[in-house]
Design a protein around this motif. Sequence first.
Motif, PDB file in Angstrom:
ATOM      1  N   GLU A 106       0.829  -1.215   0.000  1.00 56.77           N
ATOM      2  CA  GLU A 106       0.000   0.000   0.000  1.00 56.77           C
ATOM      3  C   GLU A 106       0.859   1.258   0.000  1.00 56.77           C
ATOM      4  O   GLU A 106       0.517   2.263  -0.620  1.00 56.77           O
ATOM      5  CB  GLU A 106      -0.909   0.022   1.230  1.00 56.77           C
ATOM      6  N   GLU A 109      -3.438   0.679  -9.407  1.00 57.97           N
ATOM      7  CA  GLU A 109      -3.729   2.074  -9.140  1.00 57.97           C
ATOM      8  C   GLU A 109      -5.231   2.264  -8.905  1.00 57.97           C
ATOM      9  O   GLU A 109      -6.057   1.729  -9.634  1.00 57.97           O
ATOM     10  CB  GLU A 109      -3.278   2.939 -10.328  1.00 57.97           C
ATOM     11  N   ARG A 156      -5.398   1.478  -3.918  1.00 55.59           N
ATOM     12  CA  ARG A 156      -4.623   1.799  -2.738  1.00 55.59           C
ATOM     13  C   ARG A 156      -5.434   2.613  -1.739  1.00 55.59           C
ATOM     14  O   ARG A 156      -5.253   2.529  -0.535  1.00 55.59           O
ATOM     15  CB  ARG A 156      -3.356   2.559  -3.139  1.00 55.59           C
ATOM     16  N   SER A 198      -7.146   3.119   3.242  1.00 55.98           N
ATOM     17  CA  SER A 198      -6.619   1.992   2.485  1.00 55.98           C
ATOM     18  C   SER A 198      -7.356   0.724   2.917  1.00 55.98           C
ATOM     19  O   SER A 198      -7.993   0.703   3.972  1.00 55.98           O
ATOM     20  CB  SER A 198      -5.118   1.834   2.740  1.00 55.98           C
ATOM     21  N   LYS A 233       4.353   3.129  -4.052  1.00 54.82           N
ATOM     22  CA  LYS A 233       3.699   3.489  -5.315  1.00 54.82           C
ATOM     23  C   LYS A 233       4.362   2.794  -6.499  1.00 54.82           C
ATOM     24  O   LYS A 233       3.692   2.442  -7.470  1.00 54.82           O
ATOM     25  CB  LYS A 233       3.741   5.005  -5.498  1.00 54.82           C
ATOM     26  N   ARG A 234       5.666   2.626  -6.459  1.00 55.77           N
ATOM     27  CA  ARG A 234       6.391   2.004  -7.565  1.00 55.77           C
ATOM     28  C   ARG A 234       6.466   0.497  -7.423  1.00 55.77           C
ATOM     29  O   ARG A 234       7.025  -0.192  -8.272  1.00 55.77           O
ATOM     30  CB  ARG A 234       7.802   2.570  -7.666  1.00 55.77           C
ATOM     31  N   ARG A 242       3.015  -4.610  -7.074  1.00 52.20           N
ATOM     32  CA  ARG A 242       2.332  -3.434  -6.544  1.00 52.20           C
ATOM     33  C   ARG A 242       0.827  -3.642  -6.622  1.00 52.20           C
ATOM     34  O   ARG A 242       0.347  -4.554  -7.312  1.00 52.20           O
ATOM     35  CB  ARG A 242       2.731  -2.175  -7.306  1.00 52.20           C
TER      36      ARG A 242
END
Length: 328
Positions: free
Chosen positions: A18, A73, A76, A84, A21-22, A70
């Motif tokens: 969470e 998008e 999250r 979250s 981002k990458r 990940r």
Amino acid sequence: MPRNDQVTRQWHLLRRLEAAKRGLTLDELLAELPDDLPKHARTIRRDLAALEAANFPLVTERVDGKVRWRLMEGFRNIPALGLSPTEVMAVAFSRHLLAPLEGTELKAALDSAMQKASASIPPPAMEFVRRLEQSFSVGLGPHKRYRDHRVTIDLLTKAITRGRTVQMRYFSASRQATTRREVDPYRLRYIDGGLYLIGYCHWRKDVRMFAVERIRSCTLTDHPYQMPLDGDVEAYIEDALIVMRGKRIEVELLFDKATAAWVRDRIWHPSQQLTQLKDGRLRMALTVADTRELLGWILSFGNGVRVVKPESLKAAVREEAQAIAEGV
């Protein structure tokens, strides 16, 4: 492998994903797990597969020759709440902490909010919450029930929010009498399994604490009040061991080796200072209100504790223990 390890590890993986981002590589995921959890690449891959099976939208992509995991998008954060998925699940899990307020508007509002929040999480993910509840449980200990005090709690909440004085009939346990009070309600505080109102009592001309279950009736008035500029609710109760206030005294206790083993791991009072002695005993110094709460707390350790000072407390403990032994 213990089931608890699996659930705890998957929880930590979700938290890390969470926040990234990458995305994270397998090595990065392994490195960020707590040291007390098993760390094996094959195990982490199985955990990631299990999270995908629970409908957590994991995405893999190759960056600079390394595979990164990940969360998709948009997943999250839940837009309507700004929470979250694991934050929502944590709220769902912790709702048990308010179990004593079952039947009140406060608990009903939390349950309603939780239902709405849970609707944003895929059903298989909520199954993850139920698995968490099998790994961690909330033990409330002795506590009071407030189902029959819903009206009183709701009225006090309104009075605090609107800054209005309340009139109430209150039963004093110490005097075994019911009196009429006019109170400026400052705060409702949940302490040691009980709910208390802290407010300025016009009859006593002082800030007092009232047990909610002993409020026999309560009426909201049109009289506005303002908390004094120097008012500090936390300072009002800082000397109390639990809820009772009294004369502040300096206390020094000495715990034997067996009792010290579990006394030193708890914060019994914010003022406590602990000194570990070479022979395994533990010395505790604290500044606290001289009340029957303090007396009962010391007696709860049996012969594992000795009162070093003050002499007045030492005598009170001795007399109380003797009265118990003699059945007086």
